[in-house]
Design an enzyme around this catalytic site. Structure first.
Site, PDB file in Angstrom:
ATOM      1  N   GLU A   1      21.431  63.284 -31.411  1.00 31.57           N
ATOM      2  CA  GLU A   1      20.838  62.688 -30.493  1.00 31.57           C
ATOM      3  C   GLU A   1      21.344  62.799 -29.122  1.00 31.57           C
ATOM      4  OE1 GLU A   1      17.640  63.280 -31.520  1.00 31.57           O
ATOM      5  OE2 GLU A   1      17.788  62.459 -33.863  1.00 31.57           O
TER       6      GLU A   1
ATOM      7  N   HIS B   1      22.178  66.663 -28.685  1.00 30.68           N
ATOM      8  CA  HIS B   1      20.951  67.289 -28.151  1.00 30.68           C
ATOM      9  C   HIS B   1      20.534  67.058 -26.415  1.00 30.68           C
ATOM     10  CE1 HIS B   1      18.259  69.128 -31.173  1.00 30.68           C
ATOM     11  NE2 HIS B   1      17.908  67.534 -32.173  1.00 30.68           N
TER      12      HIS B   1
ATOM     13  N   ALA C   1      15.389  60.023 -35.664  1.00 35.80           N
ATOM     14  CA  ALA C   1      14.940  59.174 -34.430  1.00 35.80           C
ATOM     15  C   ALA C   1      14.767  60.350 -33.049  1.00 35.80           C
ATOM     16  CB  ALA C   1      16.960  59.848 -33.967  1.00 35.80           C
ATOM     17  N   MET C   2      15.005  60.639 -31.765  1.00 41.00           N
ATOM     18  CA  MET C   2      13.939  61.428 -31.299  1.00 41.00           C
ATOM     19  C   MET C   2      15.350  61.220 -29.813  1.00 41.00           C
ATOM     20  SD  MET C   2      12.399  63.808 -30.634  1.00 41.00           S
ATOM     21  CE  MET C   2      11.995  64.751 -28.958  1.00 41.00           C
TER      22      MET C   2
END
Length: 876
Positions: A302, A305, A266-267
């Site tokens: 994620e 983040h 994932a990003m």
């Protein structure tokens, strides 16, 4: 061939130019895409007047360049394969407009803007943005972005980018646009764009300050029912981050998009997280407990983040472990609070030992500071161990307050922790700069007359490439002492460095304390110890080290039975198992008969039958150390011997504990509807590990039990576990259930990936031929990273077949690496890493692996990613 240049932290230089605002317009079409970029550039105060402006670019067709509205002519700028250079840009603030043409439909690297499965999506970390437009593609260039996306309305009804949607509408030719604005500064690697035929699951979250946030998870329409758990995970993560760290979401919209073709898991792109489908989609019929747990963890990771990586980001890629180490630690804590803290800790340490320790002792050994996720998280955890929960929170608060909107370094995080707590961390920063795993040796002595107990520590950090000599590390050792009844002894005073220090807190003695080991050799002497204790060392795995002690096997069995620290209770069993396996490996190599220690069997039996224990803890205790972990402890790794020993122990345990395993299977069956929670997950795990042990016996009763479990399973967790159990052994049942499983699930690509991985990981000798056939299977697609990881990555995980003595496994991977590197270097680099430990094996295997590495190295046009790993492996 051109040798890629290696960069070092000492080479870092501040940029000569910055930009604070970026305006982008994308005109998406089937044959080509035009990108219009307008950036507002300012020269850095310290930059010289003659500094050129150098922009990164890759695979771009340049259409035009304008400065302050005036088009530049040839000679005003220079373009090569990697850069666009303006040798004499204006001295003050100026606007730079660039038009590029790109071809997302041909971009098989899955970096930058690419089109797959009918949709456009992006992946810009680490250096993908330069495949979209010319830009200073580095994390310390932070700017506010406004993005306009235009596309065919029928083919691409959903148009997404970072931030808030501030405008949308129709334009001529059956097209439409969406205008997005991200009010927070971000680096280019966090840019994201998605356009396609997608539908969303919508929900809301109200922050603690009362702001209402719209949550959307986008997938193709047929996958929408599988997003319930992902939405639950997102809301749980948002609530947890507010409760534990006081961090709340900062925009009115949070989007997640699931895409099937994605290099990573994932990003964390600001407000538009792009996910590999396997880490979003789940239903009881198609996903296992492990899948559900991974989705919970990665959705959380994620999202976390947003503050640790996005609002505060890394200055350069040598600081990536700050983004990732801190955020991995946060997702570990989140998962621990959602399930079992002990079990989660065991899982994380097992992963560290199986992967990081092997890397630390090989040619790819590197300090934490460049890009260590797992070990980086362990370093962050040490701050919490030393400062306690409250002190760590104070440090986090100061870190965010100081650096919101900045690109920072590991030193900045260290300074925040230190300053917020007025703490003395001595040589702690060596954890970031020194590679390798420290070896800590402990000896103990008891003085019955003085009632003192002494612990002597010595530490050494083995040499690694480029670092032959190391300084002593700062190692926090959490420990306690057990009396003869297995109870924790009160700790009140310790003599260290000639000073008598009190350990009591608020006048009360403690049962666990943290010793600060900072020198090559030092001693701690505990007072008022009125009987010979058994020390419980490195509780909770308080530092990522290899611990060697003078504890006897009887002491370790005592800790296994009595230690109040559940991690160390598990660790005691693992120490005994590792000793046993290494001893049996030596016997196997000398053709001696293999015999299983009766006391070891009795110890595992007592755990298996202890109804007071967490069932998932029992599963961890019944799981033998991994083959990789044992090979990492050997002077010359012998995969055949380790595999033979592991197989022998499994079958012997199954034989001697057959009645207990059978009872465990029956007691933990359930016909209730699937629920993902700790109690149910633990029950299923205990039943299924018992089934796996039984199936290894290959007797008719156990085989029929496994077949019945497969046929009657009401969820993927139980069905796949039964499939794994049955396919341990080749034969009729093996082939029949594999065929049945594929026929049942051939239309679900994520389930088919499990089917590929299961066959690839098989330890049936000669399995490389079956894997070669699977490459031609209609369900396999070389362009899909998940399928490559499942089939090729799975094969590399089989010690028997990847390390086959005839070199067939090495040859297969070598040829595959050369083929895949032409299209997707990022995925290829992960695969070629399987070769990095080649020098740890016998001479025959070394020669065979080396030949493949040299073949890859001599191939024209290999990528920088692959070149780095292969060259370092050969140079070791």
């Amino acid at each position: 061939m051109d040798v890629p240049k290696e960069f070092f932290l000492k080479d870092y230089k501040k940029p000569a130019y910055y930009c604070d605002t970026v305006e982008l317009k994308f005109v998406l079409n089937e044959d080509k895409t035009h990108v219009y970029s307008k950036i507002y550039v300012v020269r850095a105060d310290e930059a010289s007047g003659s500094s050129p402006l150098v922009l990164d670019g890759s695979d771009l067709k340049l259409i035009s360049v304008n400065v302050n509205g005036k088009q530049l002519n040839e000679g005003d700028f220079y373009v090569d394969s990697c850069h666009l250079t303006l040798p004499s840009p204006p001295t003050g603030k100026f606007t730079l407009e660039i038009v590029t043409e790109i071809y997302p439909q041909d971009n098989v690297s899955l970096e930058g803007l690419y089109k797959s499965s009918g949709n456009f999506s992006t992946q810009c970390e680490a250096e993908g943005f330069r495949k979209i437009t010319f830009f200073q593609d580095r994390p310390d260039i932070m700017a506010k972005y406004t993005v306009r996306v235009e596309a065919d309305k029928t083919k691409y009804p959903v148009l997404l980018s970072n931030g808030n949607l501030i405008g949308q509408g129709d334009i001529e030719g059956g097209r439409h646009f969406a205008l997005w604005e991200d009010p927070f500064k971000k680096p280019s690697y966090l840019f994201a764009l998605v356009a396609g035929q997608l539908e969303s699951r919508d929900d809301t979250f109200v922050t603690r300050s009362g702001r209402k946030v719209t949550l959307r998870i986008y997938t193709p329409s047929e996958d929408l029912p599988k997003t319930i758990h992902a939405m639950h995970s997102l809301k749980a993560a948002m609530k947890w981050d507010e409760d534990v760290f006081g961090l709340e979401y900062d925009l009115d919209l949070f989007n997640i998009v699931a895409v099937p073709d994605f290099n990573m898991g994932a990003m964390e792109n600001k407000s538009l997280n792009i996910f590999n489908s396997k880490l979003v989609l789940a239903s009881p019929e198609t996903a296992t407990d492990a899948d559900y747990a991974a989705i919970l963890r990665v959705i959380g990771h994620e999202y976390f983040h947003n503050w640790t990586g996005n609002r505060v980001t890394c200055r350069d890629w040598f600081q990536l472990s700050l983004n990732e180490g801190l955020t991995v630690f946060r997702d570990q804590e989140f998962s621990s609070d959602m399930g079992s803290r002990t079990v989660k800790r065991i899982a994380d340490v097992s992963k560290l030992r199986n992967y990081q320790y092997a890397e630390d002792s090989g040619p790819m050994a590197h300090p934490v500071q460049p890009h260590s996720y797992i070990k980086g998280a362990e370093v962050v955890r040490m701050y919490k161990t030393l400062l306690g929960s409250q002190g760590f929170r104070k440090g986090m608060d100061l870190f965010v307050e100081r650096h919101d909107g900045q690109a920072v370094t590991c030193e900045d995080f260290y300074a925040a922790m230190k300053d917020a707590n007025n703490a003395d961390f001595a040589n702690f920063m060596l954890w970031y700069s020194q590679a390798g795993t420290p070896v800590v040796k402990v000896t103990s002595s008891y003085d019955a007359e003085k009632h003192t107990f002494a612990l002597k520590f010595s530490q050494e950090v083995p040499p690694t490439p480029g670092q032959p000599v190391k300084e002593p590390m700062f190692i926090p050792v959490a420990m306690g002492l057990l009396d003869s009844h297995g109870k924790d002894m009160p700790l009140s005073l310790v003599l260290h460095d000639g000073k008598l220090e009190t350990l009591a807190v608020g006048g009360q003695a403690v049962h666990t304390t943290v010793l600060r080991v900072t020198k090559k050799e030092e001693e701690f002497v505990f007072s008022e110890v009125f009987e010979q204790p058994v020390p419980s060392l490195l509780r909770g795995f308080s530092a990522p080290v290899r611990l060697e002690s003078d504890l006897s096997d009887n002491d370790i069995f005592f800790l296994l039975a009595h230690d109040s620290d559940e991690f160390n209770r598990w660790e005691a069993g693992q120490i005994l198992a590792r000793k046993l396996m290494l001893s049996l490996v030596a016997d196997f190599q000398q053709n001696k008969p293999l015999l299983l220690n009766a006391k070891f069997v009795e110890g595992l039996k007592s755990i298996l039958c202890d109804n007071s224990l967490d069932k998932e803890f029992i599963v961890k205790a019944m799981t033998l150390p991994g083959v990789g972990e044992i090979m990492d402890m050997m002077e010359v790794a012998d995969p055949d011997a380790v595999h033979a020993v592991q197989t022998f122990i499994r079958k012997e345990l199954a034989l001697q504990l057959k009645t207990d395993f059978l009872r465990t299977v029956q007691e933990n069956k359930s016909s209730e509807q699937y629920e993902f929670n700790h109690l149910n997950m633990a029950r299923r795990a205990l039943k299924n590990i018992s089934l796996a042990y039984l199936a290894s016996l290959e007797d008719p009763e156990c085989t029929e039990l496994a077949l019945n479990e497969y046929r009657t399973a009401r969820n993927m967790t139980d069905q796949f576990a039964a499939l794994v159990a049955i396919t341990q052994n080749p034969g009729k049942h093996h082939d029949e259930v594999l065929a049945d499983f594929y026929n049942k699930w051939q239309h679900d690509y994520l389930v088919v990936n499990k089917w590929f991985a299961l066959q690839a990981m098989s330890d049936v000798p000669g399995n490389v031929e079956n894997v070669k056939k699977l490459l031609d299977h209609p369900a396999f697609d070389l362009r899909n990273p998940n399928k490559v990881y499942s089939l090729i990555g799975g094969f590399c995980g089989s010690p028997v077949n990847f390390h086959a003595k005839d070199g067939s496994g090495y040859k297969f991977l070598g040829e595959f690496v050369v083929q895949l590197d032409k299209t997707n270097p990022q995925v290829t680099s992960r695969m070629v890493s399987a070769f990095s430990g080649w020098r740890r094996y016998d001479e025959t295997r070394q020669n065979l692996a080396k030949a493949q590495l040299e073949m890859i190295m001599s191939t024209n046009g290999i990528s920088e990613n692959v070149f780095e790993i292969v060259s370092k492996s050969l140079a070791a």
